[in-house]
Design a protein around this motif. Sequence first.
Motif, PDB file in Angstrom:
ATOM      1  N   ALA A 145      15.760  90.311 -15.763  1.00 11.82           N
ATOM      2  CA  ALA A 145      15.955  90.486 -14.533  1.00 11.82           C
ATOM      3  C   ALA A 145      15.868  92.182 -14.217  1.00 11.82           C
ATOM      4  O   ALA A 145      15.509  92.915 -13.191  1.00 11.82           O
ATOM      5  CB  ALA A 145      17.283  89.988 -14.081  1.00 11.82           C
ATOM      6  N   ILE A 146      16.565  92.845 -15.310  1.00 15.54           N
ATOM      7  CA  ILE A 146      16.751  94.295 -15.027  1.00 15.54           C
ATOM      8  C   ILE A 146      15.147  94.973 -15.160  1.00 15.54           C
ATOM      9  O   ILE A 146      15.012  95.877 -14.524  1.00 15.54           O
ATOM     10  CB  ILE A 146      17.410  94.977 -16.304  1.00 15.54           C
ATOM     11  CG1 ILE A 146      18.861  94.472 -16.361  1.00 15.54           C
ATOM     12  CG2 ILE A 146      17.208  96.352 -16.354  1.00 15.54           C
ATOM     13  CD1 ILE A 146      19.662  94.886 -17.688  1.00 15.54           C
ATOM     14  N   GLY A 147      14.338  94.327 -16.113  1.00 15.58           N
ATOM     15  CA  GLY A 147      12.735  94.904 -15.963  1.00 15.58           C
ATOM     16  C   GLY A 147      12.356  94.617 -14.623  1.00 15.58           C
ATOM     17  O   GLY A 147      11.393  95.543 -14.112  1.00 15.58           O
ATOM     18  N   VAL A 148      12.528  93.576 -13.999  1.00 15.86           N
ATOM     19  CA  VAL A 148      11.844  93.140 -12.498  1.00 15.86           C
ATOM     20  C   VAL A 148      12.373  94.268 -11.444  1.00 15.86           C
ATOM     21  O   VAL A 148      11.722  94.729 -10.754  1.00 15.86           O
ATOM     22  CB  VAL A 148      12.302  91.807 -12.283  1.00 15.86           C
ATOM     23  CG1 VAL A 148      11.935  91.627 -10.629  1.00 15.86           C
ATOM     24  CG2 VAL A 148      11.579  90.860 -13.074  1.00 15.86           C
ATOM     25  N   VAL A 149      13.651  94.577 -11.516  1.00 16.31           N
ATOM     26  CA  VAL A 149      14.306  95.516 -10.574  1.00 16.31           C
ATOM     27  C   VAL A 149      13.778  96.823 -10.809  1.00 16.31           C
ATOM     28  O   VAL A 149      13.267  97.409  -9.854  1.00 16.31           O
ATOM     29  CB  VAL A 149      15.710  95.564 -10.634  1.00 16.31           C
ATOM     30  CG1 VAL A 149      16.557  96.410  -9.803  1.00 16.31           C
ATOM     31  CG2 VAL A 149      16.584  94.070 -10.290  1.00 16.31           C
ATOM     32  N   LEU A 150      13.853  97.065 -12.150  1.00 12.30           N
ATOM     33  CA  LEU A 150      13.083  98.612 -12.332  1.00 12.30           C
ATOM     34  C   LEU A 150      11.790  98.691 -12.130  1.00 12.30           C
ATOM     35  O   LEU A 150      11.476  99.756 -11.379  1.00 12.30           O
ATOM     36  CB  LEU A 150      13.332  98.789 -13.846  1.00 12.30           C
ATOM     37  CG  LEU A 150      12.958 100.041 -14.407  1.00 12.30           C
ATOM     38  CD1 LEU A 150      14.052 101.195 -13.756  1.00 12.30           C
ATOM     39  CD2 LEU A 150      13.112 100.218 -16.113  1.00 12.30           C
TER      40      LEU A 150
END
Length: 632
Positions: free
Chosen positions: A520-525
């Motif tokens: 999720a962090i990678g997608v948002v970033l």
Amino acid sequence: MNPLETVAATGVFTSAWLLIAIPLAVFAILLLAGKASNSWGHWLGTASILASFVLGIVMFVKMLALSPDERSIDLHLFDFLQTGPLNVDFGILLDPLSMLFLLLVTGVGSLIFIYSIGYMAEDPNRRRFFAYLNLFVASMLTLVLANNYLLLFFGWEGVGLASYLLISFWQQRHTAALAGKKAFVANRIGDLGLLVGMFAIFSQIGSLNFVDVDAAIGGVSGNWVTLIGFCLLLAACGKSAQVPLQSWLLDAMEGPTPVSALIHAATMVTAGVYLIVRAGSVYQLSEAAAIAVSIVGAVTLIFGAWIGSAKDDIKKVLAGSTMSQIGYMMLAAAIGPAGAVFAIFHLITHGAFKANMFLGAGSIMHGMNDSVNMREFGALAKAMPWTFYTFAIGYLAIIGFPGLSGFYSKDHIIVVAWERSWVLGAVAMFGAFLTAYYMTRLMTMTFLGNKRWRDDQHPHESPAVMVVPLVILSAAAIVLGVLMNSWIQDWLGPVTGMEPEPTSLLHVPWQGWATLALVAIGVVLGYLLFRNEVPREAPAANPLVAAGRRDLFQDDFNDLVLVRGGGAVVNVVGALDTVAVDGLLVGATSGLSKAVGKGFSKLQSGYVRNYAMAMVVGTVAVGVVLILGRLA
């Protein structure tokens, strides 16, 4: 029931040789027919792999009906090589492992062939392209269906030849010609490892048959087992583009996009993983070799993701992604029976969603005047809706979106990695974060945001012959994880030795929740950094991105160490040869011979009187010596 009796009873397994013979025969027909087959060669080429796929499906259904201990059918066709103690037959091994690869190669391959009919429609050499594709498939089927290492090696070399022909198919482009040679040379290094490993196996066991090797490897010295394990790892690194033999894979994007899909999803790069799993008995006995395999996989999965995060070429992003995902499989393949099963699980799911995305990239190129630069894309979701939706499913599968295939197969690998070592587990989790980041970056730059098209680009959807394979592959990316999650443990258990464990589609271990958070962090970033205006020209990059753009200096290292360093070594050896061998050894010997010969030549005046005088003097000298000896 004896497996051979089962063969005789069903009959279908005795036709297994046709799986290889059909595409091989079509390869020969298309080459011999020449330009006369331009109008129908692509249809015959596609029909051949469809025939092998249908035959494979029939065999798979038949094998499903057998009990687990009957699912290993060693089909002897003829004696291939008999010399001294070496007796190698041309035999086909049909077991759960080879059956999965058979379905992957022919199933995904069939869709790639169908797609190629549209993609290569305007190419004047389309018939030759399909001939090479058939050689590729025949070689890969030989590799995965062989019942011994020698026959596997022939398929191994055939795959290397076919990849060279296909990567450099547009050889009129200098970059394509160089890319083909680079792949060929890099793979020869790995092939040396397979050869030495085979020699070591035969020297210790006296057989190259898989069944014999697995039965006897336990009696082999630990040092020899470790040597064999490292040799096979070197071979796997070459074919599966793992560190340190990974540099060829990104350049392989010079070939037509269907070739990229075939290499990355169904054939060449999966061969190394197959070899490690097939030789599982070796890695169960050698801790050092097994650890080396996992370390190589862990390093490669980070390297590939790093490169994928920095590239603007959509095909090279996907190529870096393949390096990374194969790294996951290598990491797990030697971690005991469970790791081997889950490595194959991820290999199958990856075959579906990565073929989907590579063919999707080809569809984008088809609609964008062959551009691969994502900085020239943007807002393609509306212009190419079928390509967008199918590509999006592949994207969700590879990042591990819950319920899709990658969610199950990759999470299993992360769990077994944690059980083996927290370091390997942490690396696998970090790789999931990077995967989510660079794939979201690709999706955002390509399909979302503002359009950045050139004036000569007029995006449009691809024809049905290209879209239908995308739809089928995206459907497979959705359902394969759910269908295979528990089943594959039972299916591969007899081959790997894994005891099936109860699993639930709803149960997610703590490693799974942690991975989802990182994803999720990678997608948002990835979305936040690239959702706004993307410059058409790549801006100056920080050192990490710059290194990724340079492929982590792989080519620089190869040029410095192998090309220049190797050249320097050759120059030194050449100088030593000139001075020591030619100058001192050969020169001194020839000089001495000439001097001795010149000295003796003075005794040969050519005058008879001189020879008579020498005889008289000699006779007198001998007489004097005899008289003196007598008096003494």
